[in-house]
Design an enzyme around this catalytic site. Structure first.
Site, PDB file in Angstrom:
ATOM      1  N   LYS A 177     -18.461  -0.022  -4.641  1.00 48.77           N
ATOM      2  CA  LYS A 177     -17.209  -0.292  -5.350  1.00 48.77           C
ATOM      3  C   LYS A 177     -17.542  -0.227  -6.828  1.00 48.77           C
ATOM      4  O   LYS A 177     -18.251  -1.086  -7.357  1.00 48.77           O
ATOM      5  CB  LYS A 177     -16.664  -1.669  -4.973  1.00 48.77           C
ATOM      6  CG  LYS A 177     -15.344  -1.970  -5.642  1.00 48.77           C
ATOM      7  CD  LYS A 177     -14.671  -3.158  -4.983  1.00 48.77           C
ATOM      8  CE  LYS A 177     -13.240  -3.344  -5.445  1.00 48.77           C
ATOM      9  NZ  LYS A 177     -13.112  -3.645  -6.861  1.00 48.77           N
TER      10      LYS A 177
ATOM     11  N   ARG B  75      -3.743   3.034 -13.252  1.00 48.52           N
ATOM     12  CA  ARG B  75      -3.165   2.376 -12.088  1.00 48.52           C
ATOM     13  C   ARG B  75      -1.910   1.596 -12.469  1.00 48.52           C
ATOM     14  O   ARG B  75      -0.931   1.583 -11.738  1.00 48.52           O
ATOM     15  CB  ARG B  75      -4.203   1.437 -11.483  1.00 48.52           C
ATOM     16  CG  ARG B  75      -3.713   0.668 -10.306  1.00 48.52           C
ATOM     17  CD  ARG B  75      -4.881  -0.026  -9.636  1.00 48.52           C
ATOM     18  NE  ARG B  75      -4.440  -0.699  -8.444  1.00 48.52           N
ATOM     19  CZ  ARG B  75      -3.907  -1.912  -8.420  1.00 48.52           C
ATOM     20  NH1 ARG B  75      -3.767  -2.569  -9.533  1.00 48.52           N
ATOM     21  NH2 ARG B  75      -3.519  -2.456  -7.295  1.00 48.52           N
TER      22      ARG B  75
HETATM   23  S1  IVH Z   1     -10.444   2.762  -2.500  1.00 50.51           S
HETATM   24  C1  IVH Z   1      -6.272   2.285  -0.884  1.00 50.51           C
HETATM   25  N1  IVH Z   1     -12.920   3.016  -3.249  1.00 50.51           N
HETATM   26  O1  IVH Z   1     -11.117  -1.078  -6.444  1.00 50.51           O
HETATM   27  C2  IVH Z   1      -7.533   1.902  -1.503  1.00 50.51           C
HETATM   28  N2  IVH Z   1     -11.480   1.689  -4.595  1.00 50.51           N
HETATM   29  O2  IVH Z   1      -9.314  -3.268  -5.311  1.00 50.51           O
HETATM   30  C3  IVH Z   1      -7.846   2.710  -2.683  1.00 50.51           C
HETATM   31  N3  IVH Z   1     -12.542   0.798  -6.597  1.00 50.51           N
HETATM   32  O3  IVH Z   1      -8.048  -0.202  -7.795  1.00 50.51           O
HETATM   33  C4  IVH Z   1      -9.048   2.258  -3.365  1.00 50.51           C
HETATM   34  N4  IVH Z   1     -14.521   1.687  -6.262  1.00 50.51           N
HETATM   35  O4  IVH Z   1     -10.097   0.685  -8.926  1.00 50.51           O
HETATM   36  C5  IVH Z   1     -11.742   2.459  -3.520  1.00 50.51           C
HETATM   37  N5  IVH Z   1     -15.128   3.370  -3.830  1.00 50.51           N
HETATM   38  C6  IVH Z   1     -13.952   2.835  -4.085  1.00 50.51           C
HETATM   39  C7  IVH Z   1     -13.742   2.044  -5.230  1.00 50.51           C
HETATM   40  C8  IVH Z   1     -12.483   1.482  -5.442  1.00 50.51           C
HETATM   41  C9  IVH Z   1     -13.782   0.945  -7.069  1.00 50.51           C
HETATM   42  C10 IVH Z   1     -11.489  -0.010  -7.244  1.00 50.51           C
HETATM   43  C11 IVH Z   1     -10.226   0.734  -7.541  1.00 50.51           C
HETATM   44  C12 IVH Z   1      -9.112  -0.040  -6.933  1.00 50.51           C
HETATM   45  C13 IVH Z   1      -9.767  -1.350  -6.637  1.00 50.51           C
HETATM   46  C14 IVH Z   1      -9.203  -1.909  -5.357  1.00 50.51           C
END
Ligand code: IVH
Length: 739
Positions: free
Chosen positions: A128, A149
């Site tokens: 993440k 976002r």
């Molecule tokens: S998936 C539907 N993958 O985390 C889900 N998010 O709390 C879409 N983020 O706003 C997000 N790394 O800014 C996803 N590998 C990753 C991520 C990630 C960072 C952040 C993103 C999002 C937040 C979600």
């Protein structure tokens, strides 16, 4: 070496051919240098290509287009960011903090999908990234817009800024073209495979994270210090601050990177699984995270989580956890969403960071609903890279060491002014006090006496919620309601907040200021501000401190641009108790238009008891809406002065109909009841699916019910349906109709 200057003898078509060839070459070198760390040419050679490119552009300005490499250097400042609405919302992720949470996540998915423990379930695990997410829209392979976002449904237009980030392709590599294949050095077999599989969709929104690397962050802060510029607290703030520059030339000078990991609108899906989608992004020319892994069991996920945690310190960029996602996109679709997060993904956070500091004081904040919230003022302390100087203490019981449900907190240790406390911050979760160090408690520290009156000038008594429906009982609330200036101001602040009306230049400070000046007392006053300003000879906003001619004009403009607002936002902005964003969205979608919503409110609060009961039942049938919300709506709209204030506001606005999930389905707007046992999907999935298709799902059969879906074992509801003449169908018939 290429001659940067002698372009004057070229014809336009010669120049165009050379310009396009150079553009492709520069893009390729950018990718090799920034993306793959494998430059083919020296800096001098690269600079020469760029100079020639610029020279051609100067001589023939008509060559510039949306895919020109010159956009990489930024453009002259704009006045402010425009808004972009996300057709597919940008969601957030639920959190897991422990191995048990991860097991629960897997279990929930299996249960929802009706999968037994021995059926294979593929889940991806990837870091993440701690940056800021961004949605990039490509039409016919060309980057046309980029948005932050924002609140998930609407972000800021940062297209010119994003175009300066070298890792963001201005146009997508067409995997079937020679150049793309060459640059990715695929074997012949791979080329054929990729070429056949991955085509660039007409529309594709690629989403991912903009971030800054540790070394670049340190370098930037050193330079900022030397120039007397702003010092950033952490790489994420630095990335956000660098991107949100009205002068995109500043963004161009900042070292930003991008990882692609998700998508929004896509006209034709290039793949059917999470991992293949991300691979497709890579072939398009994006950086994708090399630590993404396909796993099959909870155990495998956890092992990968710990392996990523071990590498955390040496990655060179901040990550704050590991994201797990169901790999199969078909299953993702079936799983869908709860409120703002997908059921098919979760963020497994790294453990929280902690630090100790001293409580210097406790202030009381009065909220929009009159709740008195104690805030601890702390000796500032850095926790996980962020300076924390105040934390919420929630309510008077929390201070005493008593939890909402009467449980014991901190082994019963209370919090006193002068105490040394342990502060914790877990990723994006707000900081909190997790313990009190009793051996450090000074002798002067006495138990905190919670105020019994509102801190505003009226000093209205504040009473505990005890015994009311939907209350947790530990909140002390000012009884002054709209008479209480503190509550009125909070209402107004909520009204203009980011997720509500989001009026640029009208934040909390300005609301307080205008309230004090008697210019804004209720929401509709905001939209009358300009008229009042023009009408009054005595009070001119532009003469107030902090407001010049220009900022006043900008403020009026910002207010005007918000006269049009979506129904979801509008309902949320009213600030009715218990009506948060997701409830507001549910109400907006259920009623579609302001007129329809108003009609039910009139029935709900009117004199006719039968109509009122009917309205209650109708609202109650909506998902996630129960007594607490209905009571709050009754109370708010039952007050004549609230009704009048809302009408004055509505007269100033154009409220846009809600964005409906799906209008063209056979069951849109219908009320469905599921009864008996379902065999092809779980009850939860059936309900979620029906709602996705625009239907309302209710628990009981009435004359308003359109369809009863009955499985084996159905009893009284089936009978009721027969009595009322409601249409009944089997699970198979239902699926045939909706899938
Ligand atoms: S998936 C539907 N993958 O985390 C889900 N998010 O709390 C879409 N983020 O706003 C997000 N790394 O800014 C996803 N590998 C990753 C991520 C990630 C960072 C952040 C993103 C999002 C937040 C979600």
């Amino acid at each position: 070496m290429i001659d940067a200057h002698h372009t004057s003898s070229l014809t336009l078509s010669e120049a165009k051919a050379e310009y396009e060839k150079l553009g492709t070459e520069i893009a390729k070198h950018d990718d090799l240098y920034h993306g793959q760390d494998a430059p083919l040419v020296s800096d001098a050679e690269y600079d020469a290509l760029r100079r020639r490119y610029t020279a051609l552009e100067e001589q023939f300005p008509e060559l510039k287009s949306d895919i020109s490499q010159s956009q990489r250097v930024g453009a002259a400042p704009s006045e402010k960011f425009k808004k972009i609405r996300h057709n597919v919302p940008m969601l957030s992720l639920g959190n897991a903090f422990s191995v048990e949470d991860v097991d629960d996540f897997m279990e929930r998915i299996r249960r929802f999908l009706g999968m037994s423990a021995d059926m294979l379930l593929e889940i991806t695990a990837e870091p993440k990234i701690d940056g800021l997410s961004c949605s990039l829209r490509y039409e016919n392979g060309v980057l046309v817009s980029a948005a932050t976002r924002g609140d998930g449904s609407e972000g800021e237009d940062v297209t010119v800024n994003v175009k300066t980030i070298k890792e963001v392709p201005l146009f997508l590599n067409d995997p079937s073209s020679d150049l793309a294949l060459l640059s990715h050095l695929l074997s012949q077999a791979e080329k054929e495979d990729q070429g056949a599989r991955v085509k660039i969709p007409e529309v594709i929104e690629i989403r991912g994270e903009i971030y800054m690397r540790h070394d670049d962050f340190a370098g930037l802060n050193t330079a900022q210090q030397a120039n007397g510029g702003k010092i950033f607290a952490n790489p994420r703030n630095a990335a956000a601050g660098s991107l949100r520059q009205l002068d995109s030339r500043i963004t161009a000078s900042r070292p930003l990177h991008f990882f692609a990991y998700a998508w929004g609108e896509v006209s034709e899906m290039p793949a059917q699984s999470q991992i293949e989608m991300v691979e497709a992004f890579h072939t398009y020319g994006f950086q994708t995270n090399p630590l993404m892994k396909l796993c099959h069991t909870a155990q495998e996920l956890i092992t990968h989580y710990f392996s990523i945690e071990e590498q955390r310190a040496t990655l060179g960029y901040d990550i704050d956890g590991v994201v797990y996602k169901v790999n199969d996109l078909g299953l993702q679709q079936r799983l869908g969403f709860v409120a703002r997060s997908p059921r098919w993904a979760i963020a497994h956070k790294f453990p929280a960071e902690r630090a100790t500091t001293i409580v210097c004081g406790i202030d009381i904040n009065v909220g929009r609903t009159g709740a008195l919230t104690p805030i601890a003022r702390l000796e500032p302390v850095t926790v996980g890279g962020v300076v924390v100087s105040n934390v919420t203490l929630h309510n008077e019981d929390y201070i005493k060491g008593i939890g909402n449900d009467g449980s014991v907190l901190r082994e019963g240790r209370d919090i006193r002014i002068g105490d040394t406390v342990l502060v914790q911050r877990a990723g994006d979760v707000i900081p909190q006090i997790v313990d009190v160090l009793l051996d450090k408690r000074p002798s002067f520290a006495i138990p905190y006496a919670f105020p019994q009156v509102c801190p505003c000038e009226l000093k209205t008594p504040a009473v505990r919620d005890v015994g009311l429906k939907g209350e947790d009982g530990s909140v002390r609330r000012c009884t002054g309601e709209f008479a209480c200036p503190a509550q009125r101001i909070e209402h107004l602040k909520h009204f203009v907040s980011r997720r509500a009306f989001d009026i640029e230049g009208l934040g909390e400070k300005q609301i307080e200021f205008f309230y004090e000046k008697d210019l804004i007392r209720e929401p509709s006053d905001i939209f009358n501000l300009q008229l009042r300003d023009q009408a009054s000879e005595l009070v001119k906003i532009r003469n107030f401190e902090g407001f010049g001619e220009l900022s006043t004009r900008n403020l009026f403009h910002a207010i005007d641009s918000r006269r049009q607002i979506g129904l979801e936002r509008f309902i949320y902005a009213l600030g009715v108790r218990h009506v948060g964003e997701s409830t507001a969205a549910t109400l907006a979608r259920a009623y579609g238009s302001w007129a329809a919503f108003w009609a039910i409110l009139e029935r709900l609060t009117g004199q006719d008891l039968l109509l009122c009961e009917d309205a209650r039942a109708e609202l109650d049938a909506l998902d996630q809406i129960g007594d607490a919300v209905i009571d709050a709506l009754c109370k708010f709209f039952g007050e004549a002065h609230n009704m009048a204030a809302v009408l004055r506001l509505v007269a100033q606005l154009e409220i846009l109909d809600a964005q409906m999930p799906k209008q063209d389905t056979l069951v849109a707007g219908k009320t469905i009841v599921f009864t008996g046992s379902l065999e092809r999907m779980s009850r939860d999935e059936a309900k979620a699916q029906a709602e996705r298709l625009g239907a309302k799902v209710s628990g009981s059969v009435s004359k308003k019910t359109d369809i009863v879906v009955a499985g084996p074992g159905a009893g009284s509801k089936l009978k009721q349906a027969a009595t009322l003449g409601v249409r009944v169908m089997s699970e198979d018939e239902w699926l045939e109709m909706v899938v």
